[in-house]
Enzyme design. Structure first.
Site, PDB file in Angstrom:
ATOM      1  N   HIS A 126       0.795  -1.108   0.018  1.00 31.17           N
ATOM      2  CA  HIS A 126       0.023   0.143   0.042  1.00 31.17           C
ATOM      3  C   HIS A 126       0.994   1.393   0.091  1.00 31.17           C
ATOM      4  O   HIS A 126       2.046   1.059  -0.119  1.00 31.17           O
ATOM      5  CB  HIS A 126      -0.849  -0.114   1.163  1.00 31.17           C
ATOM      6  CG  HIS A 126      -0.313   0.110   2.433  1.00 31.17           C
ATOM      7  ND1 HIS A 126       0.558  -0.645   3.140  1.00 31.17           N
ATOM      8  CD2 HIS A 126      -0.278   0.871   3.491  1.00 31.17           C
ATOM      9  CE1 HIS A 126       0.966  -0.530   4.244  1.00 31.17           C
ATOM     10  NE2 HIS A 126       0.689   0.697   4.377  1.00 31.17           N
ATOM     11  N   HIS A 141       1.158   3.983   2.083  1.00 28.92           N
ATOM     12  CA  HIS A 141       1.722   5.037   3.459  1.00 28.92           C
ATOM     13  C   HIS A 141       3.116   5.212   3.072  1.00 28.92           C
ATOM     14  O   HIS A 141       3.962   4.425   2.812  1.00 28.92           O
ATOM     15  CB  HIS A 141       1.467   3.917   4.867  1.00 28.92           C
ATOM     16  CG  HIS A 141       0.303   4.412   5.283  1.00 28.92           C
ATOM     17  ND1 HIS A 141      -0.485   3.292   6.180  1.00 28.92           N
ATOM     18  CD2 HIS A 141      -0.548   5.452   5.527  1.00 28.92           C
ATOM     19  CE1 HIS A 141      -1.605   3.818   6.508  1.00 28.92           C
ATOM     20  NE2 HIS A 141      -1.684   5.239   6.143  1.00 28.92           N
ATOM     21  N   ASP A 152       5.678   5.468   4.803  1.00 25.79           N
ATOM     22  CA  ASP A 152       6.762   4.572   5.618  1.00 25.79           C
ATOM     23  C   ASP A 152       6.914   3.258   4.689  1.00 25.79           C
ATOM     24  O   ASP A 152       7.796   2.486   5.108  1.00 25.79           O
ATOM     25  CB  ASP A 152       6.381   4.335   6.960  1.00 25.79           C
ATOM     26  CG  ASP A 152       5.033   3.866   7.353  1.00 25.79           C
ATOM     27  OD1 ASP A 152       4.180   3.904   6.592  1.00 25.79           O
ATOM     28  OD2 ASP A 152       5.127   2.669   8.057  1.00 25.79           O
ATOM     29  N   HIS A 153       6.191   2.990   3.752  1.00 19.90           N
ATOM     30  CA  HIS A 153       6.352   1.828   2.862  1.00 19.90           C
ATOM     31  C   HIS A 153       6.857   2.481   1.525  1.00 19.90           C
ATOM     32  O   HIS A 153       7.080   1.446   0.594  1.00 19.90           O
ATOM     33  CB  HIS A 153       4.766   1.166   2.919  1.00 19.90           C
ATOM     34  CG  HIS A 153       4.491   0.697   3.988  1.00 19.90           C
ATOM     35  ND1 HIS A 153       4.325  -0.915   4.294  1.00 19.90           N
ATOM     36  CD2 HIS A 153       4.052   0.920   5.041  1.00 19.90           C
ATOM     37  CE1 HIS A 153       4.064  -1.291   5.534  1.00 19.90           C
ATOM     38  NE2 HIS A 153       3.846   0.286   6.032  1.00 19.90           N
ATOM     39  N   HIS A 208      -6.740  -3.144   5.793  1.00 18.67           N
ATOM     40  CA  HIS A 208      -5.939  -1.786   6.506  1.00 18.67           C
ATOM     41  C   HIS A 208      -6.736  -0.683   6.497  1.00 18.67           C
ATOM     42  O   HIS A 208      -6.396   0.496   6.162  1.00 18.67           O
ATOM     43  CB  HIS A 208      -4.545  -1.730   5.575  1.00 18.67           C
ATOM     44  CG  HIS A 208      -3.646  -0.900   6.239  1.00 18.67           C
ATOM     45  ND1 HIS A 208      -3.583  -0.672   7.611  1.00 18.67           N
ATOM     46  CD2 HIS A 208      -2.506  -0.164   5.602  1.00 18.67           C
ATOM     47  CE1 HIS A 208      -2.465   0.345   7.910  1.00 18.67           C
ATOM     48  NE2 HIS A 208      -1.976   0.602   6.857  1.00 18.67           N
ATOM     49  N   ASP A 218       0.280  -4.209   6.292  1.00 22.15           N
ATOM     50  CA  ASP A 218      -0.147  -3.665   7.560  1.00 22.15           C
ATOM     51  C   ASP A 218      -1.409  -4.288   7.897  1.00 22.15           C
ATOM     52  O   ASP A 218      -2.322  -3.685   8.673  1.00 22.15           O
ATOM     53  CB  ASP A 218      -0.179  -2.246   7.602  1.00 22.15           C
ATOM     54  CG  ASP A 218       1.279  -1.578   7.615  1.00 22.15           C
ATOM     55  OD1 ASP A 218       2.282  -2.353   8.125  1.00 22.15           O
ATOM     56  OD2 ASP A 218       1.183  -0.106   7.698  1.00 22.15           O
TER      57      ASP A 218
HETATM   58 ZN   LIG Z   1       0.026   1.327   6.709  1.00 24.48          ZN
END
Ligand SMILES: [Zn+2]
Length: 172
Positions: free
Chosen positions: A30, A32, A34-35, A128, A151
């Site tokens: 996904h 986000h 931080d990914h 998520h 996540d």
């Molecule tokens: Zn996430």
């Protein structure tokens, strides 16, 4: 194969004994930050360190095309600087960035996003919320498998793909 590329990914791949130039595919669960916020650096390190002539395949759910296009745009000028500085034999111009984005989603159904040399990678929907779409990946190779959930919270679909004894197919 790298699943999700946070800002720490590039700092950890090398010390793990894996040359950045050997990374063949990226799979995003996904978007986000931080990914994905290490993706640009990974693309650059892999290209500059490996003299790759084709950009990195990046797989992900619907929307991955926006992420890939954004990173390609952001690195456009540096890509040109690298070729000008090192020359096209060391930095092949067509190897910059990411070139392919495969939409992977499906509700209960798995989508095979890679099937090469006995390795099959299947994407499947995970939960998520409110982030949608979000996917997990199942890797099948030589009778063994591993599932990366992203996540997600626990869900029936995740359990289904984690317990499946064989590869899943895109066929209904
Ligand atoms: Zn996430």
């Amino acid at each position: 194969m790298v699943v999700d590329v946070g800002s720490g990914a590039v700092r950890r791949i090398g010390p793990a004994g894996i040359p950045m130039s050997k990374v063949e595919d990226v799979f995003l669960t996904h978007f986000h930050s931080d990914h994905i916020d290490g993706l640009g650096e990974l693309l650059m390190q892999r290209w500059a360190g490996g003299a790759h002539e084709a950009p990195m395949p990046v797989h992900g759910p619907t929307g991955v095309e926006d992420v890939v296009a954004g990173f390609n745009q952001a690195y456009l000028h540096d890509d040109e600087y690298r070729v000008a500085h090192h020359g096209p034999k060391i930095i092949p111009p067509h190897g910059a960035g990411a070139w392919r984005c495969v939409r992977a989603a499906g509700r209960g159904q798995g989508v095979v996003v890679l099937d090469v040399d006995g390795l099959k990678v299947t994407a499947f929907a995970v939960s998520h919320l409110p982030i949608t779409p979000a996917v997990g990946y199942r890797f099948d190779y030589l009778g063994r498998s591993v599932v990366v959930s992203g996540d997600t919270v626990k869900s029936a679909n995740l359990q289904k793909f984690a317990e499946a004894p064989t590869c899943w197919s895109t066929k209904p």
